[in-house]
Write a protein that holds these residues in place. Structure first.
Motif, PDB file in Angstrom:
ATOM      1  N   ILE A 175      63.461  76.908 -11.523  1.00 17.35           N
ATOM      2  CA  ILE A 175      62.353  75.822 -11.829  1.00 17.35           C
ATOM      3  C   ILE A 175      60.718  76.829 -11.833  1.00 17.35           C
ATOM      4  O   ILE A 175      60.850  77.837 -10.846  1.00 17.35           O
ATOM      5  CB  ILE A 175      61.254  75.073 -11.415  1.00 17.35           C
ATOM      6  N   VAL A 176      60.572  77.660 -13.255  1.00 21.50           N
ATOM      7  CA  VAL A 176      59.757  79.046 -13.480  1.00 21.50           C
ATOM      8  C   VAL A 176      58.164  78.048 -14.216  1.00 21.50           C
ATOM      9  O   VAL A 176      58.360  78.188 -15.048  1.00 21.50           O
ATOM     10  CB  VAL A 176      60.700  79.940 -13.926  1.00 21.50           C
ATOM     11  N   LEU A 177      57.743  79.316 -13.367  1.00 21.63           N
ATOM     12  CA  LEU A 177      56.151  78.780 -13.373  1.00 21.63           C
ATOM     13  C   LEU A 177      55.439  79.856 -13.613  1.00 21.63           C
ATOM     14  O   LEU A 177      55.671  81.146 -13.332  1.00 21.63           O
ATOM     15  CB  LEU A 177      55.172  78.398 -12.199  1.00 21.63           C
ATOM     16  N   CYS A 178      54.896  79.633 -15.566  1.00 22.72           N
ATOM     17  CA  CYS A 178      54.285  80.507 -15.698  1.00 22.72           C
ATOM     18  C   CYS A 178      53.412  80.443 -16.040  1.00 22.72           C
ATOM     19  O   CYS A 178      52.586  79.297 -16.306  1.00 22.72           O
ATOM     20  CB  CYS A 178      55.197  81.312 -17.630  1.00 22.72           C
ATOM     21  N   GLY A 179      52.015  81.166 -16.950  1.00 27.53           N
ATOM     22  CA  GLY A 179      50.552  80.671 -17.331  1.00 27.53           C
ATOM     23  C   GLY A 179      49.484  82.382 -16.739  1.00 27.53           C
ATOM     24  O   GLY A 179      50.424  83.372 -16.206  1.00 27.53           O
ATOM     25  N   PHE A 180      48.779  81.748 -17.588  1.00 31.13           N
ATOM     26  CA  PHE A 180      48.239  83.129 -17.130  1.00 31.13           C
ATOM     27  C   PHE A 180      47.615  83.610 -15.843  1.00 31.13           C
ATOM     28  O   PHE A 180      47.573  83.011 -14.709  1.00 31.13           O
ATOM     29  CB  PHE A 180      46.606  82.785 -17.838  1.00 31.13           C
ATOM     30  N   MET A 181      47.174  84.916 -15.265  1.00 27.57           N
ATOM     31  CA  MET A 181      46.906  85.014 -14.173  1.00 27.57           C
ATOM     32  C   MET A 181      45.857  84.260 -13.753  1.00 27.57           C
ATOM     33  O   MET A 181      44.633  83.949 -14.304  1.00 27.57           O
ATOM     34  CB  MET A 181      45.217  86.126 -14.232  1.00 27.57           C
ATOM     35  N   GLY A 182      46.401  83.982 -12.268  1.00 26.23           N
ATOM     36  CA  GLY A 182      44.438  82.949 -11.898  1.00 26.23           C
ATOM     37  C   GLY A 182      44.972  81.640 -11.523  1.00 26.23           C
ATOM     38  O   GLY A 182      44.642  80.611 -11.793  1.00 26.23           O
ATOM     39  N   CYS A 183      46.250  81.172 -13.008  1.00 23.93           N
ATOM     40  CA  CYS A 183      46.609  79.594 -13.392  1.00 23.93           C
ATOM     41  C   CYS A 183      47.306  78.790 -12.112  1.00 23.93           C
ATOM     42  O   CYS A 183      47.340  77.054 -12.338  1.00 23.93           O
ATOM     43  CB  CYS A 183      47.156  79.293 -14.609  1.00 23.93           C
ATOM     44  N   GLY A 184      47.414  79.272 -10.938  1.00 22.97           N
ATOM     45  CA  GLY A 184      47.637  78.384 -10.013  1.00 22.97           C
ATOM     46  C   GLY A 184      49.777  78.902  -9.539  1.00 22.97           C
ATOM     47  O   GLY A 184      49.653  78.083  -9.266  1.00 22.97           O
ATOM     48  N   LYS A 185      50.132  79.874 -10.866  1.00 20.34           N
ATOM     49  CA  LYS A 185      51.369  80.026 -10.201  1.00 20.34           C
ATOM     50  C   LYS A 185      52.092  80.272  -8.527  1.00 20.34           C
ATOM     51  O   LYS A 185      52.818  79.114  -8.599  1.00 20.34           O
ATOM     52  CB  LYS A 185      51.931  81.131 -10.971  1.00 20.34           C
ATOM     53  N   THR A 186      51.552  81.023  -8.133  1.00 19.45           N
ATOM     54  CA  THR A 186      51.367  80.801  -6.921  1.00 19.45           C
ATOM     55  C   THR A 186      51.804  79.646  -6.438  1.00 19.45           C
ATOM     56  O   THR A 186      52.269  79.065  -5.257  1.00 19.45           O
ATOM     57  CB  THR A 186      51.515  81.987  -6.331  1.00 19.45           C
ATOM     58  N   SER A 187      50.067  79.289  -5.457  1.00 19.75           N
ATOM     59  CA  SER A 187      49.643  78.109  -4.431  1.00 19.75           C
ATOM     60  C   SER A 187      50.601  77.049  -4.988  1.00 19.75           C
ATOM     61  O   SER A 187      50.717  75.806  -5.265  1.00 19.75           O
ATOM     62  CB  SER A 187      48.416  78.138  -4.667  1.00 19.75           C
TER      63      SER A 187
END
Ligand code: S3P
Length: 169
Positions: free
Chosen positions: A6-18
């Protein structure tokens, strides 16, 4: 949904890590943060890699990391904000049957979240709000094109993670 990462992408700060960490916990899969993976492998921070090798040098390392991580089947992966802007990364991520989710957050929220950031090399500029707005405009269509699904991700990480978790349980 298909199996695979499951791969999360998106702009810096969009919450990918958290969000990614929480999704991994909810569904019992291992979490992998691509930037951390690169930092560990290189023994350097992302900032230091940008400083020493430039953005191009970072992107080469990122592509290598993507190819390694994409071979796995059982991960929740948080990409960097630039990862899926490169078609070869998207191809590699899809090849193992991975599902790419775009975490969409409104521009104003991102500008607010990123206003005091000191870690992201692309944002260490005086006119930060404008830099973010320009990058956002350029990148949004590319995130959408790369993604199998768009997730509205302006809500708190726990809420978004539960929604994503439900898709994969
Ligand atoms: C980048 C985003 C960063 C990191 C690098 C480049 C980008 O990741 O990979 O600074 O091009 O948007 P985060 O989205 O996790 O901050």
């Amino acid at each position: 949904m298909g199996k695979g990462n499951i791969v999360l992408c998106g702009f810096m700060g969009c919450g990918k890590t958290s969000i990614g960490k929480r999704v991994a916990k909810l569904i019992g899969q291992e979490f992998c943060d691509l930037d951390k993976y690169i930092e560990k492998k290189e023994g350097m921070t992302v900032s230091a890699i940008f400083q020493q090798y430039g953005e191009k040098g970072f992107r080469q390392r990122e592509n290598q990391a993507v190819r390694e991580v994409a071979r796995r089947q059982d991960l929740v992966v948080a990409c960097g904000g630039g990862t899926v802007l490169f078609p070869e990364n998207v191809v590699a991520l899809h090849e193992g049957g991975g599902t790419i989710l775009y975490l969409q957050v409104p521009l104003a929220a991102l500008q607010e979240r990123l206003k005091a950031d000191t870690q992201r090399p692309l944002l260490q500029k005086p006119n930060r709000r404008e830099v973010i707005a320009q990058l956002y405009e350029k990148r949004c269509p590319l995130y959408e094109a790369a993604a199998d699904r768009v997730v509205m991700a302006g809500a708190p990480a726990v809420v978004v993670a539960k929604e994503i978790g439900r898709m994969f349980l």
